[in-house]
Design an enzyme around this catalytic site. Sequence first.
Site, PDB file in Angstrom:
ATOM      1  N   SER A 128       0.828  -1.206   0.000  1.00  0.00           N
ATOM      2  CA  SER A 128       0.000   0.000   0.000  1.00  0.00           C
ATOM      3  C   SER A 128       0.857   1.248   0.000  1.00  0.00           C
ATOM      4  O   SER A 128       1.975   1.250   0.500  1.00  0.00           O
ATOM      5  CB  SER A 128      -0.923   0.015   1.215  1.00  0.00           C
ATOM      6  OG  SER A 128      -1.671   1.221   1.201  1.00  0.00           O
ATOM      7  N   LYS A 183      -4.540  -6.636   3.995  1.00  0.00           N
ATOM      8  CA  LYS A 183      -4.571  -5.547   3.003  1.00  0.00           C
ATOM      9  C   LYS A 183      -6.022  -5.196   2.640  1.00  0.00           C
ATOM     10  O   LYS A 183      -6.373  -4.031   2.482  1.00  0.00           O
ATOM     11  CB  LYS A 183      -3.796  -5.952   1.747  1.00  0.00           C
ATOM     12  CG  LYS A 183      -3.900  -4.977   0.583  1.00  0.00           C
ATOM     13  CD  LYS A 183      -3.290  -3.640   0.944  1.00  0.00           C
ATOM     14  CE  LYS A 183      -3.153  -2.607  -0.141  1.00  0.00           C
ATOM     15  NZ  LYS A 183      -3.949  -2.573  -1.286  1.00  0.00           N
ATOM     16  N   HIS A 186      -7.442  -3.217   5.413  1.00  0.00           N
ATOM     17  CA  HIS A 186      -6.841  -1.884   5.281  1.00  0.00           C
ATOM     18  C   HIS A 186      -7.627  -1.048   4.261  1.00  0.00           C
ATOM     19  O   HIS A 186      -7.980   0.101   4.520  1.00  0.00           O
ATOM     20  CB  HIS A 186      -5.376  -2.021   4.852  1.00  0.00           C
ATOM     21  CG  HIS A 186      -4.787  -0.777   4.255  1.00  0.00           C
ATOM     22  ND1 HIS A 186      -5.056  -0.377   2.961  1.00  0.00           N
ATOM     23  CD2 HIS A 186      -3.985   0.174   4.772  1.00  0.00           C
ATOM     24  CE1 HIS A 186      -4.432   0.765   2.715  1.00  0.00           C
ATOM     25  NE2 HIS A 186      -3.767   1.120   3.799  1.00  0.00           N
ATOM     26  N   ASN A 187      -7.900  -1.637   3.112  1.00  0.00           N
ATOM     27  CA  ASN A 187      -8.613  -0.879   2.078  1.00  0.00           C
ATOM     28  C   ASN A 187     -10.038  -0.550   2.506  1.00  0.00           C
ATOM     29  O   ASN A 187     -10.545   0.527   2.205  1.00  0.00           O
ATOM     30  CB  ASN A 187      -8.640  -1.658   0.764  1.00  0.00           C
ATOM     31  CG  ASN A 187      -7.308  -1.620   0.059  1.00  0.00           C
ATOM     32  OD1 ASN A 187      -6.273  -1.522   0.712  1.00  0.00           O
ATOM     33  ND2 ASN A 187      -7.310  -1.687  -1.248  1.00  0.00           N
ATOM     34  N   GLU A 190      -9.866   2.261   4.764  1.00  0.00           N
ATOM     35  CA  GLU A 190      -9.598   3.455   3.939  1.00  0.00           C
ATOM     36  C   GLU A 190     -10.926   4.012   3.378  1.00  0.00           C
ATOM     37  O   GLU A 190     -11.156   5.225   3.413  1.00  0.00           O
ATOM     38  CB  GLU A 190      -8.653   3.033   2.819  1.00  0.00           C
ATOM     39  CG  GLU A 190      -8.304   4.087   1.810  1.00  0.00           C
ATOM     40  CD  GLU A 190      -7.413   3.484   0.702  1.00  0.00           C
ATOM     41  OE1 GLU A 190      -6.469   2.734   1.010  1.00  0.00           O
ATOM     42  OE2 GLU A 190      -7.694   3.759  -0.476  1.00  0.00           O
TER      43      GLU A 190
END
Length: 483
Positions: A128, A183, A186-187, A190
């Site tokens: 990222s 990940k 995480h996205n 976000e």
Amino acid sequence: MKADIGLVGLAVMGENLVLNMESHGFTIAVYNRTVEKVDAFTSGRGAGKHIIGAHSPKELVAVLKKPRIVMIMVRAGSAVDDTIAQIAPLLEPGDIIVDGGNSNYQDTMRRLAELEGKGLLYVGTGVSGGEEGALNGPSLMPGGSEAAWPHIKPIFQAIAAKVDDGSPCCDWVGPGGAGHFVKMVHNGIEYGDMQLIAEVYHMMRDQLGMTPDEMADVFEAWNKGELDSYLVAITRDILRFKDEDGLPIVDKILDAAGQKGTGKWTGITALDFSVPVTLIVEAVFARCLSAMKDERVRAVKILGKPSGARFKGSRGAFIEDLGKALYAAKIISYAQGFMLLREAAAEYGWKLNYGSIALMWRGGCIIRSRFLGRIKEAFDAEPSLSNLVFAPFFAAQVLENESALRNVVGEAVASGIPVPALSSALEWFDGLRTERLPANLLQAQRDYFGAHTYERIDKPRGEFFHTNWTGHGGSTAASTYVV
Ligand code: ATR
């Protein structure tokens, strides 16, 4: 000259990762399906550097030190399978394939099983930070075959972003698809962070009538406190940015958001695991609703606009409340995200180190923030922490800012400004603290129409009862099952 690592896929992320590795003293062999890109790179940005251009997978593999490490940076999906199919037959047991694309973690689990079956090691890693991060220090989240970690660690930790004390934003996440799972979350987070900021911006714009420059000043001030983060910083810069005619560019951008799917995957996974990750799901749906621009324009013609009443109280105090509401909702969003990580860990038998995940996100990536340092501290102090809002620091913070969140959501509801992420944070927080929810009635309804049975508050958990509600139903209960 032998290469320390091979990289397949010279698109934006691939190229920048190669340059980053090279600048840390590694030699990299590169290959791309369209081979002209290899030559263009080695004679362009890669010229004069320790980069070896390969014109076929065979040439690439031939120049690698053993055990060979091949990192794949191609488009997620079938391109990864195609590339693996080309590379894997050229490798020997103990060699390593790393997928650094935005792969679905379930694909990673499938590929891992296939390749480990052939004696190869496989790593699915989150990368990222976009183009800038790839070049100067991304956040890296590797998981998969643990035996690969000692071999890739020196390269990965060298190129990763570093936090203030020099710790790299990269550590071993766990087995299976853990790297890509982290990940994905995480996205999703976000998406949530961006939607929260957008809602606060909406209120400043439409309820307080603030100009972009005035809003930029507020974000600038927030960026010096607990909200200090990359996304708040870029929001400040975006709001200040002027178009060629000197007017704020943000006002000219069409309000129809796109998405590439990782937020959606987080939502789907949350539903699959029955974890209430409400804020991220609302953020995904908010983008969907925004994308229905024509429908919204039509709706205003048929149904009219919400009242849009301007805020009448103290502007300064309300702006302060907006910052506090953003902070409280953010704590709740991260609490939800970590709940999902915990559930996946239980489901798949992964031992995840939540403090180190927070550290991986602390720098390099889009959600990097001061706040993640606090999360790391909370998990370091109590590694088995079941819910972020139970950590003493976050419990105190969320309670301190709760009334601001309630006030902001109340004002938004009253004037008809949609705040799905802010309000879902509050709903979740209230739900979590409600000892007696109305689900007793749901259970009664389920038992009434489907004989689904219920548990009783005056009996031990696990004992199920059925009532013959109408007098003519049978006394046979349906078998119990948990979705
Ligand atoms: P970006 O959006 O930054 O361009 P991307 O679309 O995620 O990146 O990835 C593009 C990369 O995937 C390119 O290196 C592309 O190779 P080409 O330059 O030959 O197009 C690679 N790629 C896409 N499909 C592929 C496939 N089926 N096999 C191998 N590589 C593939």
